[in-house]
Scaffold this motif. Structure first.
Motif, PDB file in Angstrom:
ATOM      1  N   LEU A  42       0.829  -1.206   0.000  1.00 56.01           N
ATOM      2  CA  LEU A  42       0.000   0.000   0.000  1.00 56.01           C
ATOM      3  C   LEU A  42       0.866   1.259   0.000  1.00 56.01           C
ATOM      4  O   LEU A  42       0.607   2.209  -0.741  1.00 56.01           O
ATOM      5  CB  LEU A  42      -0.933  -0.003   1.210  1.00 56.01           C
ATOM      6  N   LEU A  43       1.912   1.265   0.807  1.00 54.23           N
ATOM      7  CA  LEU A  43       2.811   2.416   0.868  1.00 54.23           C
ATOM      8  C   LEU A  43       3.460   2.677  -0.488  1.00 54.23           C
ATOM      9  O   LEU A  43       3.509   3.818  -0.961  1.00 54.23           O
ATOM     10  CB  LEU A  43       3.871   2.189   1.945  1.00 54.23           C
ATOM     11  N   TRP A  44       3.943   1.612  -1.134  1.00 57.26           N
ATOM     12  CA  TRP A  44       4.570   1.775  -2.449  1.00 57.26           C
ATOM     13  C   TRP A  44       3.566   2.241  -3.500  1.00 57.26           C
ATOM     14  O   TRP A  44       3.909   3.045  -4.388  1.00 57.26           O
ATOM     15  CB  TRP A  44       5.246   0.478  -2.893  1.00 57.26           C
ATOM     16  N   MET A  45       2.350   1.780  -3.426  1.00 50.97           N
ATOM     17  CA  MET A  45       1.335   2.221  -4.386  1.00 50.97           C
ATOM     18  C   MET A  45       1.022   3.704  -4.202  1.00 50.97           C
ATOM     19  O   MET A  45       0.918   4.450  -5.185  1.00 50.97           O
ATOM     20  CB  MET A  45       0.059   1.385  -4.240  1.00 50.97           C
ATOM     21  N   VAL A  46       0.892   4.160  -2.967  1.00 52.57           N
ATOM     22  CA  VAL A  46       0.615   5.577  -2.710  1.00 52.57           C
ATOM     23  C   VAL A  46       1.785   6.432  -3.172  1.00 52.57           C
ATOM     24  O   VAL A  46       1.592   7.467  -3.838  1.00 52.57           O
ATOM     25  CB  VAL A  46       0.302   5.802  -1.213  1.00 52.57           C
ATOM     26  N   LEU A  47       2.999   6.036  -2.846  1.00 57.08           N
ATOM     27  CA  LEU A  47       4.172   6.794  -3.284  1.00 57.08           C
ATOM     28  C   LEU A  47       4.276   6.815  -4.807  1.00 57.08           C
ATOM     29  O   LEU A  47       4.611   7.848  -5.400  1.00 57.08           O
ATOM     30  CB  LEU A  47       5.445   6.209  -2.675  1.00 57.08           C
ATOM     31  N   GLY A  48       3.993   5.698  -5.443  1.00 58.21           N
ATOM     32  CA  GLY A  48       4.035   5.638  -6.909  1.00 58.21           C
ATOM     33  C   GLY A  48       3.019   6.573  -7.543  1.00 58.21           C
ATOM     34  O   GLY A  48       3.318   7.259  -8.529  1.00 58.21           O
ATOM     35  N   LEU A  49       1.815   6.621  -6.992  1.00 53.34           N
ATOM     36  CA  LEU A  49       0.799   7.535  -7.527  1.00 53.34           C
ATOM     37  C   LEU A  49       1.182   8.995  -7.318  1.00 53.34           C
ATOM     38  O   LEU A  49       1.009   9.833  -8.205  1.00 53.34           O
ATOM     39  CB  LEU A  49      -0.554   7.249  -6.882  1.00 53.34           C
ATOM     40  N   MET A  50       1.712   9.306  -6.141  1.00 57.35           N
ATOM     41  CA  MET A  50       2.094  10.691  -5.869  1.00 57.35           C
ATOM     42  C   MET A  50       3.213  11.155  -6.794  1.00 57.35           C
ATOM     43  O   MET A  50       3.092  12.187  -7.466  1.00 57.35           O
ATOM     44  CB  MET A  50       2.543  10.833  -4.405  1.00 57.35           C
ATOM     45  N   ILE A  74       4.458  13.053 -14.523  1.00 61.78           N
ATOM     46  CA  ILE A  74       3.586  13.332 -15.675  1.00 61.78           C
ATOM     47  C   ILE A  74       3.382  14.840 -15.826  1.00 61.78           C
ATOM     48  O   ILE A  74       3.403  15.379 -16.942  1.00 61.78           O
ATOM     49  CB  ILE A  74       2.240  12.584 -15.526  1.00 61.78           C
ATOM     50  N   GLY A  75       3.196  15.552 -14.734  1.00 66.14           N
ATOM     51  CA  GLY A  75       3.039  17.004 -14.795  1.00 66.14           C
ATOM     52  C   GLY A  75       4.262  17.694 -15.361  1.00 66.14           C
ATOM     53  O   GLY A  75       4.161  18.595 -16.205  1.00 66.14           O
ATOM     54  N   ILE A  76       5.437  17.286 -14.930  1.00 64.06           N
ATOM     55  CA  ILE A  76       6.678  17.871 -15.442  1.00 64.06           C
ATOM     56  C   ILE A  76       6.855  17.532 -16.912  1.00 64.06           C
ATOM     57  O   ILE A  76       7.233  18.392 -17.721  1.00 64.06           O
ATOM     58  CB  ILE A  76       7.879  17.395 -14.602  1.00 64.06           C
ATOM     59  N   ALA A  77       6.573  16.288 -17.303  1.00 63.32           N
ATOM     60  CA  ALA A  77       6.705  15.883 -18.708  1.00 63.32           C
ATOM     61  C   ALA A  77       5.751  16.680 -19.592  1.00 63.32           C
ATOM     62  O   ALA A  77       6.136  17.135 -20.681  1.00 63.32           O
ATOM     63  CB  ALA A  77       6.450  14.389 -18.849  1.00 63.32           C
TER      64      ALA A  77
END
Length: 89
Positions: free
Chosen positions: A63-71, A77-80
């Motif tokens: 769960l922690l890795w999924m939240v960090l990955g989404l954040m 994506i915003g920077i790209a």
């Protein structure tokens, strides 16, 4: 082997006798107060809690890795998109 020896070698398959020490346990008292026929209350004592705790730790890390990955994925994506379209705040 005689029938008596064979009967003695096989374990009894009948119901277990009541445990007088567990009759006054907190679980049994709560069950009797609720009118239940047996002291079964969900969430009782787990004889092997380590397996459940190990599974909880695994899913907590996932769960922690999924939240960090989404954040951080949103930032990437915003920077790209900002680089591709040439827009900067």
């Amino acid at each position: 082997m005689s029938d008596n020896a064979q009967q003695q070698a096989e374990p009894a398959t009948g119901p277990l006798p009541p445990d007088p020490a567990e009759y006054d346990s907190a679980r049994a008292q709560i069950a009797r107060a609720k009118g239940l026929p047996a002291p079964y209350i969900a969430g009782g004592r787990d004889p092997d809690p380590e397996a459940g705790l190990r599974e909880e730790r695994h899913y907590g890390k996932l769960l922690l890795w999924m939240v960090l990955g989404l954040m951080f994925g949103g930032f990437v994506i915003g920077i790209a998109l900002a680089i591709v379209f040439g827009t900067a705040p």
